[in-house]
Design an enzyme around this catalytic site. Structure first.
Site, PDB file in Angstrom:
ATOM      1  N   VAL A  16      19.307   9.226  36.991  1.00 27.40           N
ATOM      2  CA  VAL A  16      20.159   8.103  36.647  1.00 27.40           C
ATOM      3  C   VAL A  16      21.482   8.263  37.360  1.00 27.40           C
ATOM      4  O   VAL A  16      21.972   9.373  37.540  1.00 27.40           O
ATOM      5  CB  VAL A  16      20.431   7.980  35.124  1.00 27.40           C
ATOM      6  CG1 VAL A  16      19.189   7.572  34.373  1.00 27.40           C
ATOM      7  CG2 VAL A  16      21.004   9.268  34.571  1.00 27.40           C
ATOM      8  N   SER A  17      22.038   7.153  37.815  1.00 24.37           N
ATOM      9  CA  SER A  17      23.404   7.160  38.317  1.00 24.37           C
ATOM     10  C   SER A  17      24.295   6.836  37.131  1.00 24.37           C
ATOM     11  O   SER A  17      23.822   6.530  36.044  1.00 24.37           O
ATOM     12  CB  SER A  17      23.577   6.122  39.427  1.00 24.37           C
ATOM     13  OG  SER A  17      23.387   4.819  38.907  1.00 24.37           O
ATOM     14  N   THR A  18      25.587   6.878  37.325  1.00 22.50           N
ATOM     15  CA  THR A  18      26.514   6.605  36.219  1.00 22.50           C
ATOM     16  C   THR A  18      26.268   5.226  35.623  1.00 22.50           C
ATOM     17  O   THR A  18      26.236   5.044  34.410  1.00 22.50           O
ATOM     18  CB  THR A  18      27.973   6.704  36.702  1.00 22.50           C
ATOM     19  OG1 THR A  18      28.178   8.026  37.230  1.00 22.50           O
ATOM     20  CG2 THR A  18      28.935   6.489  35.553  1.00 22.50           C
TER      21      THR A  18
END
Length: 234
Positions: A16-18
């Protein structure tokens, strides 16, 4: 924990990215649940699920902590299949996807993507490989079209003198124009003075939170936000 070196051993990869973390459809737990169900249904021995949290897809797979771990397991012969939910969880673009998957294919490593437009893909089969190549190409084309449309829209907005992003603390958007917010400007000045007076970023964020002062978006203060404001005001 590694349990064996059979040809059906697999490693799951989740990322996951932010920005993704707020999306339950891409959360780490959701991705892992889908991967475990897929492996069970297809007779794969899932020996580990490796994660990269808060990592952008733009970072090369080998340079990610989790990505390097997966490559290490492949090099050691521990796993023969890599399973991920979607193409963009693993690769940054079509070129990267095709190059890496081709290397894995030559090494006898199968790449399984659970959701490619609603269908699963296994590159160990000729049909799966063909669909993977086509899907990667179409995904890259779509990203390119989105970039072109976005750039064109931004260009028109700039030509009109319109605001093209959310105004930062100290400014408001009024009729599409940036207008100084005196109250917020005074807050920035106060934060800067507090820091010059010896207060740390963390101490300032705690002080503002205790006072009930909210950020421009109505959230709580964090040290990183305070640091950005201080650097901007310097």
């Amino acid at each position: 924990m590694v349990r064996g070196k059979g040809k059906n051993t697999a490693v799951g990869y989740v990322r996951v990215s932010t920005d993704d973390q707020a999306d339950s459809g891409l959360s780490l737990s959701h991705q892992e649940t889908r991967i475990r169900a897929y492996c069970e249904a297809h007779g794969l021995e899932l020996i580990a699920v490796v994660s990269d949290e808060g990592v952008s897809a733009g970072k090369p797979f080998a340079d990610r902590r989790g990505g390097a771990e997966v490559l290490g397991m492949i090099a050691a012969g521990t796993v023969h299949h890599v399973v991920a939910l979607k193409l963009d969880r693993v690769f940054r673009d079509a070129g990267n996807a095709l190059a890496q998957s081709s290397a894995w294919d030559k090494a006898g490593i199968g790449l399984h993507l659970i959701d490619m437009g609603g269908q699963s893909i296994n590159t160990r089969s000729a049909m799966g490989r063909m669909f993977f190549v086509m899907s990667a190409g179409f995904a890259e084309m779509e990203r390119g079209l989105i970039r072109e449309r976005t750039a064109a829209a931004m260009r028109v907005k700039r030509e009109r003198g319109e605001v093209i992003s959310r105004p930062t603390l100290g400014f408001d958007a009024v009729d599409g124009k940036l207008v100084r917010n005196d109250g917020e400007a005074a807050l920035i000045a106060r934060i800067y003075d507090m820091h010059k007076g010896g207060a740390s970023y963390n101490a300032i964020s705690k002080q503002l939170t205790q006072e009930g002062v909210r950020t421009k978006r109505g959230g709580s203060w964090h040290a990183t936000t305070i640091r950005k404001l201080v650097l901007r005001a310097a």
